[in-house]
Design a protein around this motif. Structure first.
Motif, PDB file in Angstrom:
ATOM      1  N   SER A  54      45.822 -32.812 -56.017  1.00 59.30           N
ATOM      2  CA  SER A  54      46.285 -32.264 -57.300  1.00 59.30           C
ATOM      3  C   SER A  54      47.302 -33.186 -57.969  1.00 59.30           C
ATOM      4  O   SER A  54      47.307 -33.333 -59.188  1.00 59.30           O
ATOM      5  N   THR A  55      48.148 -33.811 -57.159  1.00 61.54           N
ATOM      6  CA  THR A  55      49.098 -34.783 -57.701  1.00 61.54           C
ATOM      7  C   THR A  55      48.345 -35.922 -58.375  1.00 61.54           C
ATOM      8  O   THR A  55      48.693 -36.353 -59.474  1.00 61.54           O
ATOM      9  N   VAL A  56      47.293 -36.393 -57.710  1.00 61.54           N
ATOM     10  CA  VAL A  56      46.486 -37.479 -58.280  1.00 61.54           C
ATOM     11  C   VAL A  56      45.811 -37.007 -59.567  1.00 61.54           C
ATOM     12  O   VAL A  56      45.853 -37.697 -60.592  1.00 61.54           O
ATOM     13  N   ALA A  57      45.239 -35.793 -59.543  1.00 59.56           N
ATOM     14  CA  ALA A  57      44.552 -35.277 -60.734  1.00 59.56           C
ATOM     15  C   ALA A  57      45.513 -35.165 -61.922  1.00 59.56           C
ATOM     16  O   ALA A  57      45.196 -35.592 -63.037  1.00 59.56           O
ATOM     17  N   ALA A  58      46.699 -34.593 -61.680  1.00 57.66           N
ATOM     18  CA  ALA A  58      47.673 -34.387 -62.764  1.00 57.66           C
ATOM     19  C   ALA A  58      48.137 -35.719 -63.340  1.00 57.66           C
ATOM     20  O   ALA A  58      48.248 -35.890 -64.560  1.00 57.66           O
ATOM     21  N   ASN A  59      48.391 -36.681 -62.463  1.00 57.86           N
ATOM     22  CA  ASN A  59      48.868 -37.981 -62.936  1.00 57.86           C
ATOM     23  C   ASN A  59      47.771 -38.784 -63.616  1.00 57.86           C
ATOM     24  O   ASN A  59      48.049 -39.533 -64.551  1.00 57.86           O
ATOM     25  N   ILE A  78      41.146 -22.235 -56.785  1.00 61.81           N
ATOM     26  CA  ILE A  78      41.498 -20.817 -56.873  1.00 61.81           C
ATOM     27  C   ILE A  78      42.682 -20.457 -55.980  1.00 61.81           C
ATOM     28  O   ILE A  78      43.539 -19.672 -56.343  1.00 61.81           O
ATOM     29  N   HIS A  79      42.746 -21.049 -54.796  1.00 63.43           N
ATOM     30  CA  HIS A  79      43.753 -20.592 -53.838  1.00 63.43           C
ATOM     31  C   HIS A  79      45.114 -21.216 -54.033  1.00 63.43           C
ATOM     32  O   HIS A  79      46.130 -20.611 -53.734  1.00 63.43           O
ATOM     33  N   GLY A  80      45.140 -22.431 -54.530  1.00 62.11           N
ATOM     34  CA  GLY A  80      46.446 -23.053 -54.742  1.00 62.11           C
ATOM     35  C   GLY A  80      46.507 -23.729 -56.093  1.00 62.11           C
ATOM     36  O   GLY A  80      46.571 -24.940 -56.191  1.00 62.11           O
ATOM     37  N   PRO A  81      46.469 -22.932 -57.158  1.00 67.41           N
ATOM     38  CA  PRO A  81      46.456 -23.564 -58.483  1.00 67.41           C
ATOM     39  C   PRO A  81      47.843 -24.053 -58.884  1.00 67.41           C
ATOM     40  O   PRO A  81      48.623 -23.312 -59.453  1.00 67.41           O
ATOM     41  N   MET A 115      43.539 -21.332 -63.082  1.00 68.58           N
ATOM     42  CA  MET A 115      43.465 -19.985 -62.526  1.00 68.58           C
ATOM     43  C   MET A 115      44.851 -19.353 -62.503  1.00 68.58           C
ATOM     44  O   MET A 115      44.988 -18.145 -62.617  1.00 68.58           O
ATOM     45  N   ALA A 116      45.876 -20.182 -62.342  1.00 68.87           N
ATOM     46  CA  ALA A 116      47.244 -19.671 -62.236  1.00 68.87           C
ATOM     47  C   ALA A 116      47.630 -18.867 -63.473  1.00 68.87           C
ATOM     48  O   ALA A 116      48.391 -17.911 -63.381  1.00 68.87           O
ATOM     49  N   PHE A 117      47.105 -19.260 -64.639  1.00 64.48           N
ATOM     50  CA  PHE A 117      47.456 -18.539 -65.868  1.00 64.48           C
ATOM     51  C   PHE A 117      46.866 -17.132 -65.882  1.00 64.48           C
ATOM     52  O   PHE A 117      47.332 -16.260 -66.592  1.00 64.48           O
ATOM     53  N   LEU A 118      45.763 -16.965 -65.123  1.00 68.33           N
ATOM     54  CA  LEU A 118      45.054 -15.697 -65.184  1.00 68.33           C
ATOM     55  C   LEU A 118      45.508 -14.734 -64.094  1.00 68.33           C
ATOM     56  O   LEU A 118      45.184 -13.565 -64.108  1.00 68.33           O
ATOM     57  N   ILE A 119      46.252 -15.262 -63.120  1.00 73.83           N
ATOM     58  CA  ILE A 119      46.805 -14.395 -62.085  1.00 73.83           C
ATOM     59  C   ILE A 119      48.205 -14.053 -62.558  1.00 73.83           C
ATOM     60  O   ILE A 119      49.007 -14.943 -62.778  1.00 73.83           O
ATOM     61  N   GLU A 120      48.501 -12.769 -62.723  1.00 78.45           N
ATOM     62  CA  GLU A 120      49.802 -12.378 -63.291  1.00 78.45           C
ATOM     63  C   GLU A 120      50.937 -13.073 -62.551  1.00 78.45           C
ATOM     64  O   GLU A 120      51.568 -13.963 -63.054  1.00 78.45           O
ATOM     65  N   ALA A 121      51.193 -12.618 -61.320  1.00 77.39           N
ATOM     66  CA  ALA A 121      52.335 -13.157 -60.588  1.00 77.39           C
ATOM     67  C   ALA A 121      51.881 -14.308 -59.718  1.00 77.39           C
ATOM     68  O   ALA A 121      50.771 -14.306 -59.209  1.00 77.39           O
ATOM     69  N   ASN A 122      52.772 -15.269 -59.552  1.00 76.67           N
ATOM     70  CA  ASN A 122      52.402 -16.471 -58.812  1.00 76.67           C
ATOM     71  C   ASN A 122      52.164 -16.236 -57.338  1.00 76.67           C
ATOM     72  O   ASN A 122      51.556 -17.034 -56.667  1.00 76.67           O
ATOM     73  N   ASP A 123      52.726 -15.114 -56.817  1.00 72.57           N
ATOM     74  CA  ASP A 123      52.608 -14.921 -55.366  1.00 72.57           C
ATOM     75  C   ASP A 123      51.431 -14.019 -55.008  1.00 72.57           C
ATOM     76  O   ASP A 123      51.322 -13.563 -53.893  1.00 72.57           O
ATOM     77  N   THR A 124      50.548 -13.761 -55.977  1.00 75.39           N
ATOM     78  CA  THR A 124      49.383 -12.936 -55.669  1.00 75.39           C
ATOM     79  C   THR A 124      48.356 -13.752 -54.909  1.00 75.39           C
ATOM     80  O   THR A 124      47.828 -14.719 -55.434  1.00 75.39           O
ATOM     81  N   PRO A 125      48.077 -13.372 -53.649  1.00 75.77           N
ATOM     82  CA  PRO A 125      47.038 -14.124 -52.945  1.00 75.77           C
ATOM     83  C   PRO A 125      45.673 -13.715 -53.488  1.00 75.77           C
ATOM     84  O   PRO A 125      45.488 -12.573 -53.905  1.00 75.77           O
ATOM     85  N   ILE A 126      44.747 -14.645 -53.489  1.00 77.28           N
ATOM     86  CA  ILE A 126      43.427 -14.301 -53.991  1.00 77.28           C
ATOM     87  C   ILE A 126      42.491 -14.159 -52.819  1.00 77.28           C
ATOM     88  O   ILE A 126      42.274 -15.116 -52.084  1.00 77.28           O
ATOM     89  N   ILE A 127      41.979 -12.967 -52.627  1.00 74.03           N
ATOM     90  CA  ILE A 127      41.064 -12.761 -51.514  1.00 74.03           C
ATOM     91  C   ILE A 127      39.740 -12.314 -52.093  1.00 74.03           C
ATOM     92  O   ILE A 127      39.522 -11.143 -52.350  1.00 74.03           O
ATOM     93  N   TRP A 128      38.883 -13.289 -52.350  1.00 72.05           N
ATOM     94  CA  TRP A 128      37.569 -12.995 -52.891  1.00 72.05           C
ATOM     95  C   TRP A 128      36.525 -13.464 -51.919  1.00 72.05           C
ATOM     96  O   TRP A 128      36.743 -14.421 -51.194  1.00 72.05           O
ATOM     97  N   ARG A 129      35.375 -12.831 -51.939  1.00 73.22           N
ATOM     98  CA  ARG A 129      34.275 -13.333 -51.130  1.00 73.22           C
ATOM     99  C   ARG A 129      33.569 -14.449 -51.890  1.00 73.22           C
ATOM    100  O   ARG A 129      33.731 -14.586 -53.098  1.00 73.22           O
TER     101      ARG A 129
END
Length: 290
Positions: A54-59, A78-81, A115-129
């Motif tokens: 992600s550091t590489v992508a952002a830079n 999804i898991h670590g946006p 995805m981070a913008f669409l998850i209200e709070a930053n500490d919400t874990p996403i558990i999807w199948r």
């Protein structure tokens, strides 16, 4: 787009209903429409987590923007946006209008969707199948209205599972894939798997960036190979992919993360920034043809 990669897909549950089929076609049309003004699409991948993908992508996004390309970045992890934090736009609201999502703008004019913008709070874990995840990723990709962009960087989830596969299958015409690795050989086995997957999807433009290839001592400027000898170039040649360059491990990286900014942005004169700008030149020379 064929639905391979899930093993089960929708075939076991009878055919899709006409409504489902309609919805699916509509989604694909939205995707094509929204990607219509995006000139080049570059996916960033890694065989496993922890290599600084992600550091590489952002830079890379910042470096493209610096070089005068109108640039967007899609954080499809999804898991670590964590792209929004790196770009200083954490907690911003996405405007949703008629089912279209407008990307968030950074101070430098980068367009960001995460995805981070669409998850209200930053500490919400996403558990999807799996299938739910794939559905979310597809919707997320098809409903973002990028407007016209020269370059769109896609930060993929790590590994070779369903999620990166969904991203690559959903994207029409990927221009290049940038693999991120580190000098230890374990991550190279993973890169091989990744390259195999990308080859299966008939994407030919693959480049390798070796991150944390060496450490530059802040006091004496001495280069130190702390993660073992760097052999990214040789490794890329063996795999028949393009070697795009290496990046040092420096104190600027964690510092820039704490400042909610990228190295390319905060440390314009640093060696890391120079390297990123060179890598961007290599990508545009080798993969982005007029």
């Amino acid at each position: 787009m064929a639905e391979h990669g899930h093993g089960h897909g929708h075939h076991g549950h009878g055919q899709m209903t006409p409504e489902q089929q309609k919805a699916r076609i509509a989604q694909e049309m939205r995707l094509v429409q929204h990607m219509g003004d995006v000139k080049y699409k570059i996916a960033v991948m890694s065989g496993k987590g922890g290599v600084g993908k992600s550091t590489v992508a952002a830079n890379l996004a910042e470096a493209f923007q610096k070089k005068g390309f109108v640039t967007g970045i899609l954080d499809a992890d999804i898991h670590g946006p964590n792209i929004p934090k790196m770009l200083g736009v954490e907690g911003k609201e996405v405007i949703i209008n008629n089912g279209e999502m407008t990307p968030v703008l950074t101070n430098n004019g980068l367009k960001v969707m995460s995805m981070a913008f669409l998850i209200e709070a930053n500490d919400t874990p996403i558990i999807w199948r799996g299938p739910q995840k794939s559905g979310a990723i597809k919707q997320f990709m098809s409903d973002t209205a990028w407007g016209s962009l020269d370059v769109l960087i896609i930060d993929n989830p790590p590994g070779t599972g369903d999620e990166p596969l969904t991203v690559l299958q959903t994207l029409p015409d990927v221009d290049a894939v940038v693999m991120v690795t580190t000098p230890n050989s374990l991550s190279q086995e993973d890169v091989l798997k990744c390259v195999g997957m990308v080859n299966m999807l008939n994407i030919d433009n693959i480049g390798l960036v070796e991150n944390m290839a060496y450490y530059v001592c802040p006091h004496c400027g001495e280069k130190e190979a702390i993660f073992g000898e760097s052999n990214g170039e040789q490794f890329a040649n063996e795999m028949g992919i393009l070697y795009l360059g290496d990046l040092p491990l420096t104190q600027e990286v964690p510092a820039s993360a704490n400042e909610d900014s990228t190295i390319v942005n905060s440390y314009a004169q640093s060696e890391v920034t120079k390297k990123f700008l060179e890598i961007v030149d290599n990508i545009s020379d080798q993969f982005l043809e007029e």
